[in-house]
Write a protein that holds these residues in place. Sequence first.
Motif, PDB file in Angstrom:
ATOM      1  N   ILE A   1      -6.032  -2.288  11.606  1.00  0.00           N
ATOM      2  CA  ILE A   1      -7.272  -2.573  10.860  1.00  0.00           C
ATOM      3  C   ILE A   1      -7.614  -1.404   9.931  1.00  0.00           C
ATOM      4  CG2 ILE A   1      -9.769  -2.859  11.080  1.00  0.00           C
ATOM      5  CD1 ILE A   1      -9.248  -4.490  13.615  1.00  0.00           C
ATOM      6  N   ILE A   2      -7.503  -0.173  10.451  1.00  0.00           N
ATOM      7  CA  ILE A   2      -7.804   0.994   9.623  1.00  0.00           C
ATOM      8  C   ILE A   2      -6.827   1.098   8.463  1.00  0.00           C
ATOM      9  CG2 ILE A   2      -7.930   3.523   9.589  1.00  0.00           C
ATOM     10  CD1 ILE A   2      -8.891   3.388  12.490  1.00  0.00           C
ATOM     11  N   ALA A   3      -5.540   0.849   8.736  1.00  0.00           N
ATOM     12  CA  ALA A   3      -4.533   0.879   7.665  1.00  0.00           C
ATOM     13  C   ALA A   3      -4.839  -0.175   6.605  1.00  0.00           C
ATOM     14  CB  ALA A   3      -3.143   0.653   8.254  1.00  0.00           C
ATOM     15  N   THR A   4      -5.313  -1.335   7.037  1.00  0.00           N
ATOM     16  CA  THR A   4      -5.683  -2.400   6.092  1.00  0.00           C
ATOM     17  C   THR A   4      -6.871  -1.980   5.239  1.00  0.00           C
ATOM     18  OG1 THR A   4      -4.903  -4.087   7.657  1.00  0.00           O
ATOM     19  CG2 THR A   4      -6.380  -4.821   5.901  1.00  0.00           C
ATOM     20  N   ILE A   5      -7.850  -1.343   5.865  1.00  0.00           N
ATOM     21  CA  ILE A   5      -9.031  -0.866   5.134  1.00  0.00           C
ATOM     22  C   ILE A   5      -8.630   0.176   4.089  1.00  0.00           C
ATOM     23  CG2 ILE A   5     -11.177   0.449   5.372  1.00  0.00           C
ATOM     24  CD1 ILE A   5     -11.460  -0.901   8.159  1.00  0.00           C
ATOM     25  N   VAL A   6      -7.745   1.094   4.479  1.00  0.00           N
ATOM     26  CA  VAL A   6      -7.264   2.119   3.543  1.00  0.00           C
ATOM     27  C   VAL A   6      -6.450   1.473   2.427  1.00  0.00           C
ATOM     28  CG1 VAL A   6      -5.787   4.155   3.305  1.00  0.00           C
ATOM     29  CG2 VAL A   6      -7.288   3.929   5.289  1.00  0.00           C
ATOM     30  N   TYR A   7      -5.663   0.462   2.779  1.00  0.00           N
ATOM     31  CA  TYR A   7      -4.857  -0.262   1.791  1.00  0.00           C
ATOM     32  C   TYR A   7      -5.756  -0.889   0.722  1.00  0.00           C
ATOM     33  CZ  TYR A   7      -1.546  -3.658  -0.122  1.00  0.00           C
ATOM     34  OH  TYR A   7      -0.745  -4.401  -0.974  1.00  0.00           O
ATOM     35  N   ILE A   8      -6.854  -1.490   1.164  1.00  0.00           N
ATOM     36  CA  ILE A   8      -7.808  -2.093   0.224  1.00  0.00           C
ATOM     37  C   ILE A   8      -8.450  -1.013  -0.644  1.00  0.00           C
ATOM     38  CG2 ILE A   8      -9.985  -3.377   0.041  1.00  0.00           C
ATOM     39  CD1 ILE A   8      -9.185  -4.798   2.662  1.00  0.00           C
ATOM     40  N   GLY A   9      -8.764   0.137  -0.008  1.00  0.00           N
ATOM     41  CA  GLY A   9      -9.342   1.247  -0.759  1.00  0.00           C
ATOM     42  C   GLY A   9      -8.395   1.761  -1.828  1.00  0.00           C
ATOM     43  N   LEU A  10      -7.120   1.876  -1.489  1.00  0.00           N
ATOM     44  CA  LEU A  10      -6.117   2.319  -2.464  1.00  0.00           C
ATOM     45  C   LEU A  10      -5.980   1.311  -3.604  1.00  0.00           C
ATOM     46  CD1 LEU A  10      -3.352   3.729  -0.098  1.00  0.00           C
ATOM     47  CD2 LEU A  10      -4.554   5.013  -1.857  1.00  0.00           C
TER      48      LEU A  10
ATOM     49  N   SER B   1       3.715   2.389   5.357  1.00  0.00           N
ATOM     50  CA  SER B   1       3.454   3.814   5.130  1.00  0.00           C
ATOM     51  C   SER B   1       2.015   4.167   5.479  1.00  0.00           C
ATOM     52  CB  SER B   1       3.758   4.190   3.674  1.00  0.00           C
ATOM     53  OG  SER B   1       2.928   3.467   2.787  1.00  0.00           O
ATOM     54  N   LEU B   2       1.087   3.249   5.211  1.00  0.00           N
ATOM     55  CA  LEU B   2      -0.320   3.485   5.546  1.00  0.00           C
ATOM     56  C   LEU B   2      -0.548   3.408   7.049  1.00  0.00           C
ATOM     57  CD1 LEU B   2      -2.020   1.446   2.681  1.00  0.00           C
ATOM     58  CD2 LEU B   2      -1.786   3.922   2.860  1.00  0.00           C
ATOM     59  N   TRP B   3       0.132   2.480   7.710  1.00  0.00           N
ATOM     60  CA  TRP B   3       0.034   2.401   9.166  1.00  0.00           C
ATOM     61  C   TRP B   3       0.602   3.667   9.799  1.00  0.00           C
ATOM     62  CZ3 TRP B   3       3.720  -0.036  13.105  1.00  0.00           C
ATOM     63  CH2 TRP B   3       3.094  -0.116  14.354  1.00  0.00           C
ATOM     64  N   ASN B   4       1.634   4.220   9.185  1.00  0.00           N
ATOM     65  CA  ASN B   4       2.272   5.432   9.677  1.00  0.00           C
ATOM     66  C   ASN B   4       1.304   6.618   9.667  1.00  0.00           C
ATOM     67  OD1 ASN B   4       4.570   6.988  10.580  1.00  0.00           O
ATOM     68  ND2 ASN B   4       4.705   7.833   8.522  1.00  0.00           N
ATOM     69  N   ILE B   5       0.586   6.808   8.558  1.00  0.00           N
ATOM     70  CA  ILE B   5      -0.338   7.946   8.486  1.00  0.00           C
ATOM     71  C   ILE B   5      -1.570   7.713   9.369  1.00  0.00           C
ATOM     72  CG2 ILE B   5       0.431   8.577   6.165  1.00  0.00           C
ATOM     73  CD1 ILE B   5      -2.173   7.422   5.075  1.00  0.00           C
ATOM     74  N   THR B   6      -1.935   6.451   9.551  1.00  0.00           N
ATOM     75  CA  THR B   6      -3.051   6.145  10.448  1.00  0.00           C
ATOM     76  C   THR B   6      -2.692   6.498  11.895  1.00  0.00           C
ATOM     77  OG1 THR B   6      -3.712   4.316   9.002  1.00  0.00           O
ATOM     78  CG2 THR B   6      -4.636   4.337  11.203  1.00  0.00           C
ATOM     79  N   LEU B   7      -1.461   6.218  12.293  1.00  0.00           N
ATOM     80  CA  LEU B   7      -0.993   6.571  13.630  1.00  0.00           C
ATOM     81  C   LEU B   7      -0.932   8.084  13.804  1.00  0.00           C
ATOM     82  CD1 LEU B   7       1.837   3.919  14.044  1.00  0.00           C
ATOM     83  CD2 LEU B   7      -0.144   4.155  15.541  1.00  0.00           C
ATOM     84  N   LYS B   8      -0.512   8.790  12.758  1.00  0.00           N
ATOM     85  CA  LYS B   8      -0.489  10.252  12.820  1.00  0.00           C
ATOM     86  C   LYS B   8      -1.882  10.801  13.096  1.00  0.00           C
ATOM     87  CE  LYS B   8       3.376  11.338   9.706  1.00  0.00           C
ATOM     88  NZ  LYS B   8       3.725  11.993   8.409  1.00  0.00           N
ATOM     89  N   ALA B   9      -2.862  10.286  12.361  1.00  0.00           N
ATOM     90  CA  ALA B   9      -4.240  10.746  12.521  1.00  0.00           C
ATOM     91  C   ALA B   9      -4.781  10.401  13.907  1.00  0.00           C
ATOM     92  CB  ALA B   9      -5.125  10.139  11.442  1.00  0.00           C
TER      93      ALA B   9
END
Length: 209
Positions: free
Chosen positions: A73-82, A93-101
Amino acid sequence: MKSPFIKWLVLSIVLILTTEIFKKIIHFDDLVYNSLSEQLTSQQVENFLGFQKKWQWVGYIFIPIFLLIKTSIIATIVYIGLFFFNKNFNFKSLWNITLKAEFVFLLVPIFKTIWFYFFQPNYNLQDIQNFYPLCALNIVGYKDLETWFVYPFQTLNLFELAYIIYLGYQIGQLTGTNTDRGLKLVAYSYVPALLLWVVTIMFFTLNYS
């Protein structure tokens, strides 16, 4: 760990282990027993604990599912923001950085274990449920606070701040810009979604408490 699936698996396993270690150290079953014994008979409490242990594996399955849903969900939100910032990146790639965080939050059960083992050896189940390390709730206290205010004060913590900063840094790295641009994107995407989530929890707590 380049693959986000491996990060998700490692994150899930470590979170399960740290949670179980925390429960063992604080003697969680004894806390539940003492709390329920005020309302139920000894036999009823024993039956409840037996039922809980029998279905304990469901909790182990829930943790990776919860992490998958949350980070997706967070990766999707960031994807929309981008998208609104005219940046286009694949979801993986966005899910990857979300998991890192998300690894930042692994420190929470560790801090809780240290706190109750060394600094607050006398505690009950309510103390455990309402305690969140390095949050605003620890300053104001939960005992004299309305129930629906507990969650927002828990959410206002240094781990959440570290998560936002690290997520902004990762987005800056991914987009080839800088942390400031990454934080700006987080401020326009993740932060409003987090506030909406907190307000939703407050609404349901207010109506069902």
